[in-house]
Design a protein around this motif. Sequence first.
Motif, PDB file in Angstrom:
ATOM      1  N   ARG A 156       0.832  -1.209   0.000  1.00  0.00           N
ATOM      2  CA  ARG A 156       0.000   0.000   0.000  1.00  0.00           C
ATOM      3  C   ARG A 156       0.867   1.259   0.000  1.00  0.00           C
ATOM      4  O   ARG A 156       0.613   2.203  -0.755  1.00  0.00           O
ATOM      5  CB  ARG A 156      -0.905  -0.019   1.238  1.00  0.00           C
ATOM      6  CG  ARG A 156      -1.785   1.201   1.384  1.00  0.00           C
ATOM      7  CD  ARG A 156      -2.522   1.185   2.705  1.00  0.00           C
ATOM      8  NE  ARG A 156      -3.386   2.339   2.817  1.00  0.00           N
ATOM      9  CZ  ARG A 156      -3.985   2.701   3.941  1.00  0.00           C
ATOM     10  NH1 ARG A 156      -3.815   1.988   5.029  1.00  0.00           N
ATOM     11  NH2 ARG A 156      -4.749   3.765   3.974  1.00  0.00           N
ATOM     12  N   HIS A 157       1.900   1.263   0.823  1.00  0.00           N
ATOM     13  CA  HIS A 157       2.731   2.456   0.912  1.00  0.00           C
ATOM     14  C   HIS A 157       3.661   2.601  -0.293  1.00  0.00           C
ATOM     15  O   HIS A 157       3.946   3.723  -0.726  1.00  0.00           O
ATOM     16  CB  HIS A 157       3.525   2.444   2.219  1.00  0.00           C
ATOM     17  CG  HIS A 157       2.680   2.736   3.410  1.00  0.00           C
ATOM     18  ND1 HIS A 157       2.034   1.749   4.130  1.00  0.00           N
ATOM     19  CD2 HIS A 157       2.341   3.910   3.998  1.00  0.00           C
ATOM     20  CE1 HIS A 157       1.361   2.301   5.110  1.00  0.00           C
ATOM     21  NE2 HIS A 157       1.516   3.599   5.057  1.00  0.00           N
ATOM     22  N   LEU A 158       4.113   1.494  -0.842  1.00  0.00           N
ATOM     23  CA  LEU A 158       4.890   1.579  -2.077  1.00  0.00           C
ATOM     24  C   LEU A 158       4.054   2.189  -3.197  1.00  0.00           C
ATOM     25  O   LEU A 158       4.549   2.993  -3.994  1.00  0.00           O
ATOM     26  CB  LEU A 158       5.385   0.191  -2.489  1.00  0.00           C
ATOM     27  CG  LEU A 158       6.537  -0.392  -1.669  1.00  0.00           C
ATOM     28  CD1 LEU A 158       6.689  -1.884  -1.940  1.00  0.00           C
ATOM     29  CD2 LEU A 158       7.848   0.347  -1.965  1.00  0.00           C
ATOM     30  N   GLN A 159       2.788   1.822  -3.243  1.00  0.00           N
ATOM     31  CA  GLN A 159       1.898   2.379  -4.255  1.00  0.00           C
ATOM     32  C   GLN A 159       1.701   3.878  -4.038  1.00  0.00           C
ATOM     33  O   GLN A 159       1.759   4.674  -4.977  1.00  0.00           O
ATOM     34  CB  GLN A 159       0.546   1.638  -4.204  1.00  0.00           C
ATOM     35  CG  GLN A 159      -0.498   2.153  -5.169  1.00  0.00           C
ATOM     36  CD  GLN A 159      -0.222   1.778  -6.610  1.00  0.00           C
ATOM     37  OE1 GLN A 159       0.906   1.516  -7.006  1.00  0.00           O
ATOM     38  NE2 GLN A 159      -1.256   1.775  -7.416  1.00  0.00           N
ATOM     39  N   LEU A 160       1.492   4.286  -2.796  1.00  0.00           N
ATOM     40  CA  LEU A 160       1.345   5.704  -2.495  1.00  0.00           C
ATOM     41  C   LEU A 160       2.614   6.471  -2.840  1.00  0.00           C
ATOM     42  O   LEU A 160       2.558   7.643  -3.225  1.00  0.00           O
ATOM     43  CB  LEU A 160       1.020   5.898  -1.015  1.00  0.00           C
ATOM     44  CG  LEU A 160      -0.374   5.457  -0.549  1.00  0.00           C
ATOM     45  CD1 LEU A 160      -0.470   5.517   0.965  1.00  0.00           C
ATOM     46  CD2 LEU A 160      -1.445   6.339  -1.194  1.00  0.00           C
ATOM     47  N   HIS A 161       3.745   5.811  -2.702  1.00  0.00           N
ATOM     48  CA  HIS A 161       5.041   6.445  -2.927  1.00  0.00           C
ATOM     49  C   HIS A 161       5.418   6.471  -4.403  1.00  0.00           C
ATOM     50  O   HIS A 161       6.420   7.088  -4.777  1.00  0.00           O
ATOM     51  CB  HIS A 161       6.112   5.677  -2.138  1.00  0.00           C
ATOM     52  CG  HIS A 161       7.369   6.439  -1.895  1.00  0.00           C
ATOM     53  ND1 HIS A 161       7.402   7.679  -1.293  1.00  0.00           N
ATOM     54  CD2 HIS A 161       8.667   6.146  -2.172  1.00  0.00           C
ATOM     55  CE1 HIS A 161       8.650   8.109  -1.205  1.00  0.00           C
ATOM     56  NE2 HIS A 161       9.426   7.196  -1.733  1.00  0.00           N
ATOM     57  N   GLY A 162       4.639   5.813  -5.238  1.00  0.00           N
ATOM     58  CA  GLY A 162       4.904   5.820  -6.669  1.00  0.00           C
ATOM     59  C   GLY A 162       5.799   4.712  -7.163  1.00  0.00           C
ATOM     60  O   GLY A 162       6.198   4.721  -8.324  1.00  0.00           O
ATOM     61  N   ASP A 163       6.120   3.737  -6.312  1.00  0.00           N
ATOM     62  CA  ASP A 163       6.968   2.610  -6.723  1.00  0.00           C
ATOM     63  C   ASP A 163       6.061   1.446  -7.121  1.00  0.00           C
ATOM     64  O   ASP A 163       5.876   0.476  -6.377  1.00  0.00           O
ATOM     65  CB  ASP A 163       7.903   2.225  -5.579  1.00  0.00           C
ATOM     66  CG  ASP A 163       9.017   1.285  -6.020  1.00  0.00           C
ATOM     67  OD1 ASP A 163       8.915   0.728  -7.132  1.00  0.00           O
ATOM     68  OD2 ASP A 163       9.978   1.096  -5.252  1.00  0.00           O
ATOM     69  N   THR A 164       5.499   1.546  -8.308  1.00  0.00           N
ATOM     70  CA  THR A 164       4.426   0.634  -8.714  1.00  0.00           C
ATOM     71  C   THR A 164       4.899  -0.799  -8.858  1.00  0.00           C
ATOM     72  O   THR A 164       4.206  -1.740  -8.433  1.00  0.00           O
ATOM     73  CB  THR A 164       3.796   1.129 -10.029  1.00  0.00           C
ATOM     74  OG1 THR A 164       3.267   2.443  -9.820  1.00  0.00           O
ATOM     75  CG2 THR A 164       2.680   0.206 -10.485  1.00  0.00           C
ATOM     76  N   ALA A 165       6.071  -1.025  -9.468  1.00  0.00           N
ATOM     77  CA  ALA A 165       6.543  -2.398  -9.694  1.00  0.00           C
ATOM     78  C   ALA A 165       6.728  -3.133  -8.371  1.00  0.00           C
ATOM     79  O   ALA A 165       6.289  -4.288  -8.208  1.00  0.00           O
ATOM     80  CB  ALA A 165       7.846  -2.376 -10.480  1.00  0.00           C
ATOM     81  N   ALA A 166       7.374  -2.478  -7.392  1.00  0.00           N
ATOM     82  CA  ALA A 166       7.567  -3.113  -6.086  1.00  0.00           C
ATOM     83  C   ALA A 166       6.239  -3.285  -5.363  1.00  0.00           C
ATOM     84  O   ALA A 166       6.037  -4.271  -4.641  1.00  0.00           O
ATOM     85  CB  ALA A 166       8.534  -2.282  -5.238  1.00  0.00           C
ATOM     86  N   ALA A 167       5.326  -2.346  -5.549  1.00  0.00           N
ATOM     87  CA  ALA A 167       4.002  -2.455  -4.926  1.00  0.00           C
ATOM     88  C   ALA A 167       3.272  -3.690  -5.435  1.00  0.00           C
ATOM     89  O   ALA A 167       2.630  -4.411  -4.655  1.00  0.00           O
ATOM     90  CB  ALA A 167       3.183  -1.198  -5.200  1.00  0.00           C
ATOM     91  N   ILE A 168       3.357  -3.939  -6.731  1.00  0.00           N
ATOM     92  CA  ILE A 168       2.686  -5.111  -7.306  1.00  0.00           C
ATOM     93  C   ILE A 168       3.217  -6.391  -6.672  1.00  0.00           C
ATOM     94  O   ILE A 168       2.434  -7.281  -6.298  1.00  0.00           O
ATOM     95  CB  ILE A 168       2.865  -5.123  -8.842  1.00  0.00           C
ATOM     96  CG1 ILE A 168       2.031  -4.001  -9.472  1.00  0.00           C
ATOM     97  CG2 ILE A 168       2.474  -6.480  -9.423  1.00  0.00           C
ATOM     98  CD1 ILE A 168       2.291  -3.808 -10.950  1.00  0.00           C
ATOM     99  N   GLU A 169       4.527  -6.500  -6.519  1.00  0.00           N
ATOM    100  CA  GLU A 169       5.105  -7.709  -5.928  1.00  0.00           C
ATOM    101  C   GLU A 169       4.615  -7.919  -4.503  1.00  0.00           C
ATOM    102  O   GLU A 169       4.229  -9.034  -4.126  1.00  0.00           O
ATOM    103  CB  GLU A 169       6.632  -7.605  -5.945  1.00  0.00           C
ATOM    104  CG  GLU A 169       7.237  -7.644  -7.340  1.00  0.00           C
ATOM    105  CD  GLU A 169       8.760  -7.568  -7.296  1.00  0.00           C
ATOM    106  OE1 GLU A 169       9.327  -7.636  -6.187  1.00  0.00           O
ATOM    107  OE2 GLU A 169       9.376  -7.432  -8.370  1.00  0.00           O
TER     108      GLU A 169
END
Length: 537
Positions: A135-148
């Motif tokens: 959730r926080h990776l997505q908020l931070h704009g790190d989409t690829a890591a957020a997906i994993e």
Amino acid sequence: MPSPIVEQPSSRGAEPRLDGLAPTALPHLQAAAHAIRDGAESAARQALDAALALAPAHPELLRMFGILHARAQRHAEACAALQQTVAQWPDYALAHADLGNAQFAAGETDAAFASWRQACALAPRAPMPWFNLGRHLQLHGDTAAAIEALQQAHALAPDFLPAPILLGDALVHAGRFDEAEARYRAALALHPACGDAWRGLANIKTRPLPDADRERLATALRLPGLNAADRIAMGFALGKACEDEGHYEQAFAALNQANAELRQLHPWNAGAFRTHADALAAATARLPPPADAQLGREAIFIVGLPRSGSTLFEQILAAHPDVEGASELPDLEQVLGEESARRRQPLLQWLAAATAGDWQRLGHRYLELTARWRRHRPRHTDKLPSNWLLAGVLGAMLPGARIVDARRDALEAGWSCYKQQFYRLPHFACTLTDIAAYIRDYERIMGAWQAAEPQRIRLQRYEALLAEPEREIHNLLAFCGLPFDPACLDYHHAKRSVRTASAAQVRRPLQRDTARAGRYGALLDPLRFGLGLPTLG
């Protein structure tokens, strides 16, 4: 900041994290957990003080104190208490997760991600640490890591509804639309009236919602006991489904109902907004000349109405090898908010007193906050549409920045806003008359700024891009001080995360048949009237 997890303590033997806690302290700990959940800070503090008197410095009590401080937004105290917890119990995954939440709220972003990753490493089979990280990776704009991370959470807890929703959002941002649709539909299999899942499907703009979805939405909307959030989101999705099938009157009715309910929950005050916008424009017209006219040249702001082509213009710029597309950043608002907190005055009250040195300091703070977007490319975009209100502030704070004012036909843009559910509330887009008033204010103020400072602000028309794309792209790049690069003509091939409702549209070549307002005839007359256009009725 997301709500920290407050787990209810049970018996001593069943919870290793209660080791060393005196049995007489356990009822106080349980009472504190209930009080924190209920928002009763005084009662929670009394219960924790009583427990600490029986078990001084016990890690679980310190964790609960950290959560209590976090709920009250005492970030430094929250971090200190939670750091004491993990120092005593370094293998306590839940405490690391809570510490990450507190660090993130305190602005310690790198430390927060380290804490969340540590929680995942300590409890790799627990879904919540992975979800929290994703959730926080997505908020931070790190989409690829957020997906994993979100894929891990979803695999570990297939019935946990928020995981496929957020995973679907991240997949949309990455341009993986088939996978995203599958995740949203998996959520609907769990909960057919899940408004967020319907919102996700509707926001894949290039994919029509089939007639079967229209029927499912109509059925779900008749279910008893729907909460307002689900009902509103499904209403917007039903509007899209009806439009996709050519049922324009039904589409308008569905959107009208959804907007009316949203406005009732969060009313917009057009008069108060106009007063504020005019006061801000007047105050910022008298700011001191900048100390460094080049400060901020790394930034390209894209402003204007939502749904006016701003994501398309950002995609074009982000295809350039010197530009990173950062999407809608909160950093400008954060910098001004920090200064307002420091001065203990709202922006309008301290603007006139700020010196050129103050604005230079604030400009450097913005560049510090956004530095991560320039790790690989020297310049970045910031495309929060409402930043048009701060065009004058930017002239003093980041005078070297360029501002692209994305303009689209006002009727088309206004109607497109009415069809889109926005999450920053209250929002102007819930009535056609409020939309027209907002557009008039925006065009009046930005028109004056652009006329006064054309070297800093460019009015970029969406329709002009459709008519002569190569010429407009050449001119846009020149305005931004960028050499022409042919990759910008093939912007739809750019591999980047697009974190707006236009994520699907900007991955296609230019479409010249985007006008929709005419299909609704006289139903849009309130918008036409407000914009000073001839009505049809």
